[in-house]
Write a protein that holds these residues in place. Structure first.
Motif, mmCIF file in Angstrom:
data_model
loop_
_atom_site.group_PDB
_atom_site.id
_atom_site.type_symbol
_atom_site.label_atom_id
_atom_site.label_comp_id
_atom_site.label_asym_id
_atom_site.label_seq_id
_atom_site.Cartn_x
_atom_site.Cartn_y
_atom_site.Cartn_z
ATOM 1 N N VAL A 168 0.871 -1.285 -0.035
ATOM 2 C CA VAL A 168 -0.076 -0.023 -0.127
ATOM 3 C C VAL A 168 0.988 1.239 -0.060
ATOM 4 N N THR A 169 0.648 2.310 -0.672
ATOM 5 C CA THR A 169 1.544 3.488 -0.482
ATOM 6 C C THR A 169 0.219 4.734 -0.314
ATOM 7 N N GLY A 170 1.030 6.054 -0.226
ATOM 8 C CA GLY A 170 0.016 7.046 0.192
ATOM 9 C C GLY A 170 -0.381 7.235 1.660
ATOM 10 N N CYS A 171 0.352 6.669 2.702
ATOM 11 C CA CYS A 171 -0.238 6.913 3.957
ATOM 12 C C CYS A 171 0.281 8.396 4.291
ATOM 13 N N PRO A 172 -1.007 9.056 5.033
ATOM 14 C CA PRO A 172 -0.845 10.562 4.906
ATOM 15 C C PRO A 172 0.121 11.081 6.239
ATOM 16 N N ILE A 173 0.463 10.188 7.015
ATOM 17 C CA ILE A 173 1.455 10.490 7.945
ATOM 18 C C ILE A 173 2.668 9.566 8.125
ATOM 19 N N ILE A 174 3.652 9.973 9.071
ATOM 20 C CA ILE A 174 4.636 9.099 9.350
ATOM 21 C C ILE A 174 4.320 8.284 10.432
ATOM 22 N N PRO A 175 3.899 7.066 10.273
ATOM 23 C CA PRO A 175 3.446 6.393 11.501
ATOM 24 C C PRO A 175 4.571 6.051 12.544
ATOM 25 N N LEU A 176 4.460 5.915 13.503
ATOM 26 C CA LEU A 176 5.328 5.150 14.588
ATOM 27 C C LEU A 176 4.656 3.891 15.269
ATOM 28 N N TRP A 177 3.313 3.941 15.166
ATOM 29 C CA TRP A 177 2.783 2.653 15.737
ATOM 30 C C TRP A 177 1.701 2.224 14.489
ATOM 31 N N MET A 178 1.486 0.863 14.344
ATOM 32 C CA MET A 178 0.513 0.436 13.152
ATOM 33 C C MET A 178 0.059 -0.993 13.688
ATOM 34 N N PHE A 179 -1.199 -1.261 13.159
ATOM 35 C CA PHE A 179 -1.684 -2.571 13.624
ATOM 36 C C PHE A 179 -2.776 -2.957 12.111
ATOM 37 N N MET A 181 5.527 -3.512 7.382
ATOM 38 C CA MET A 181 6.345 -2.396 7.775
ATOM 39 C C MET A 181 5.847 -1.117 6.867
ATOM 40 N N ALA A 182 6.136 -0.135 7.448
ATOM 41 C CA ALA A 182 5.913 1.256 7.127
ATOM 42 C C ALA A 182 7.240 1.723 6.799
ATOM 43 N N MET A 183 7.461 2.141 5.445
ATOM 44 C CA MET A 183 8.734 2.564 5.240
ATOM 45 C C MET A 183 8.596 4.078 4.461
ATOM 46 N N LYS A 184 9.748 5.062 4.815
ATOM 47 C CA LYS A 184 9.643 6.290 4.250
ATOM 48 C C LYS A 184 10.495 6.517 2.887
ATOM 49 N N ALA A 185 10.319 6.907 2.129
ATOM 50 C CA ALA A 185 11.154 7.184 0.985
ATOM 51 C C ALA A 185 11.014 8.844 0.561
ATOM 52 N N SER A 186 12.207 9.437 0.343
ATOM 53 C CA SER A 186 12.075 10.876 -0.023
ATOM 54 C C SER A 186 12.011 10.792 -1.602
ATOM 55 N N VAL A 187 11.077 11.553 -2.359
ATOM 56 C CA VAL A 187 11.113 11.655 -3.670
ATOM 57 C C VAL A 187 11.044 13.218 -4.034
ATOM 58 N N ASN A 188 11.524 13.664 -5.129
ATOM 59 C CA ASN A 188 11.526 14.928 -5.897
ATOM 60 C C ASN A 188 10.299 15.131 -6.588
ATOM 61 N N THR A 189 9.217 15.738 -6.133
ATOM 62 C CA THR A 189 8.105 15.866 -7.002
ATOM 63 C C THR A 189 8.044 17.344 -8.023
ATOM 64 N N SER A 196 8.057 13.579 1.441
ATOM 65 C CA SER A 196 8.442 12.038 2.057
ATOM 66 C C SER A 196 7.116 11.391 1.591
ATOM 67 N N VAL A 197 7.151 9.948 1.037
ATOM 68 C CA VAL A 197 6.233 9.266 0.636
ATOM 69 C C VAL A 197 6.240 7.951 1.407
ATOM 70 N N ILE A 198 5.043 7.615 2.218
ATOM 71 C CA ILE A 198 4.973 6.492 3.112
ATOM 72 C C ILE A 198 4.296 5.370 2.368
ATOM 73 N N SER A 199 5.107 4.234 2.467
ATOM 74 C CA SER A 199 4.289 3.153 1.973
ATOM 75 C C SER A 199 4.525 1.795 2.939
ATOM 76 N N MET A 200 3.394 0.954 2.776
ATOM 77 C CA MET A 200 3.424 -0.099 3.642
ATOM 78 C C MET A 200 4.060 -1.442 2.702
ATOM 79 N N TYR A 201 4.696 -2.307 3.391
ATOM 80 C CA TYR A 201 5.621 -3.244 2.770
ATOM 81 C C TYR A 201 5.269 -4.454 3.648
ATOM 82 N N ILE A 202 4.999 -5.726 2.911
ATOM 83 C CA ILE A 202 5.188 -7.034 3.784
ATOM 84 C C ILE A 202 6.679 -7.476 3.706
ATOM 85 N N HIS A 203 7.021 -8.006 4.624
ATOM 86 C CA HIS A 203 8.696 -8.830 4.398
ATOM 87 C C HIS A 203 8.051 -10.179 4.262
#
Length: 425
Positions: free
Chosen positions: A30-41, A396-404, A414-421
């Motif tokens: 999943v991508t486009g998370c509106p915040i930089i999360p610290l906690w996730m469920f 996992m929630a991961m942050k990547a910096s992209v130049n828009t 910063s673009v926040i996306s969710m990944y599965i390991h």
């Protein structure tokens, strides 16, 4: 070969079934998370997978391809989640406990007694339901707790902070409630089985609660207690189990196969309800203890069970609100450690997840689900498309910096996306 005092630095590989293997892959979900999360469920709600994320100030939910805001006025404390007999309970350390529910909109028949001019929207534009975050009914006025946990038919507030009886040693349990409902009473009366208790035998404060088999283990910074349901007039009975170890934060303990794995001041430990033993044998203790940074807060580490690979992950942050920079992976079958490093600011939150058809991601499909999709249209080979290593795994929630855009010198976004390991056997 290594001398007994040396540390074998196995980075970004796994030890599985006694052999070295790839550390696996982190696959975009999943991508486009509106915040930089610290906690996730991750919550499976009637077959629909939903991801809840929070930075302590806001709470968002991802479902059916969209992010929805559920809270935006919290004060920045630790946020925990538990499932009470099927219902998700969300607790903000600073703003109190809530439960997640879906409230149906009124039907046409229910509106026949309401004047049309009092409706907020035309009846034919009403959505069938709305997502809500509702304060727990009957909760103490202006009270908060560090963590809310589910135990049998009760909710248990860990380290209750009630203005009427402020204490770092107080816990409380709700009145019992059946499946499909939420406890509605917290103040003990002659007609309910709510109650509370103090753990004062040791000076350490209450820090965590986690179920083990038929008991709820309550952790302090310097000890472990057992809480058992007894019924009758006393309802619950607490017992001090050990003063050998303790933990500093709810994230410093996790469970796998009825065993708890802890981050303690002495090192990484395993507790099965009777015996406590350190995982980090003498050869690696120096490395582990320096990694734990004794003297700093327990919120700097998180423990996570990975059932798919039978691993326990111990992840460390440099600061309480920063990203995880290194993960120690402990292989339960062979008592071996490896490490996994992430880039400086990428990994911000992790949680367990049972990813299945409930959360569409475009890739994890069973073979029999592919029968209507031409092979030439698949975005990957069918063979690795679905496995237990992706079902019982880590989200996992991961942050990547992209130049828009914006020209030279423009700040990246910063673009926040969710990944599965995905562990690779």
């Amino acid at each position: 070969s290594l001398d007994p005092g040396q540390w074998s630095k196995l980075e970004n590989i796994d030890s599985l079934s006694g052999e070295l293997a790839s550390a696996g892959t982190d696959r975009l979900l999943v991508t486009g998370c509106p915040i930089i999360p610290l906690w996730m469920f991750y919550y499976l709600d009637s077959g629909v997978g939903k991801i809840f994320v929070s930075d302590g100030y806001r709470l968002y939910m991802y479902s059916s391809g969209a992010w929805a805001n559920l809270a935006d006025d919290w004060d920045g404390g630790y946020v925990s989640f538990c499932v009470f007999l099927g219902t998700l309970v969300v607790n903000s350390q600073t703003n109190g406990p809530f439960y997640y529910g879906i409230t149906p909109q009124p039907t046409w028949e229910e509106l026949d007694t309401k004047p049309w001019n009092t409706l907020s929207v035309p009846w034919n534009n009403m959505s069938p339901e709305s997502d809500l975050l509702v304060s727990l009914p009957g909760w103490f006025t202006n009270a908060t707790c560090l963590q809310m946990v589910a135990y049998k038919n009760f909710l248990v507030a860990i380290r209750l902070r009630d203005p009427a009886r402020l204490s770092e040693y107080l816990y409380a349990w709700s009145a019992s409630s059946p499946a499909g409902s939420i406890p509605g009473e917290w103040t003990p009366t002659a007609t309910n089985d709510a109650g509370d208790g103090l753990l004062l035998d040791t000076p350490g404060v209450i820090t965590a609660g986690l179920q083990m088999r038929d008991s709820l283990m309550i952790y302090k910074t310097d000890s472990i207690y057992r809480l058992d349901y007894t019924g009758g007039p006393f309802v619950m009975r607490s017992e001090k189990v050990t003063t050998e170890v303790g933990v500093n934060h709810p994230t410093a303990v996790t469970s796998l196969s009825d065993t708890h794995y802890l981050v303690t001041r002495a090192g990484l430990a395993r507790y099965n309800g009777q015996n406590i033993g350190l995982l980090d044998f003498p050869r690696v203790q120096e490395k582990v203890r320096s990694w734990l940074r004794p003297g700093e807060g327990g919120e700097l580490v998180v423990t996570m069970a990975n059932p798919g690979t039978q691993q326990i992950w111990f992840a460390r942050k440099d600061t309480a609100t920063g990203p995880y920079v290194v993960i120690f992976k402990f292989d339960l079958q062979h008592d071996s450690f490896t490490t996994h490093n992430y880039s400086t600011d990428s990994l911000t939150a992790i949680c367990n997840a049972d990813i299945d058809a409930g959360l569409s991601n475009g890739g994890l499909q069973r073979w029999d689900q592919l029968t209507t999709t031409p092979w030439t249209d698949l975005n990957e080979s069918w063979n690795p498309a679905y496995s237990d290593y992706q079902v019982n795994t880590i989200l996992m929630a991961m942050k990547a910096s992209v130049n828009t855009g914006g020209g030279t010198g423009a700040s990246p976004t910063s673009v926040i996306s969710m990944y599965i390991h995905s562990g690779i056997p």
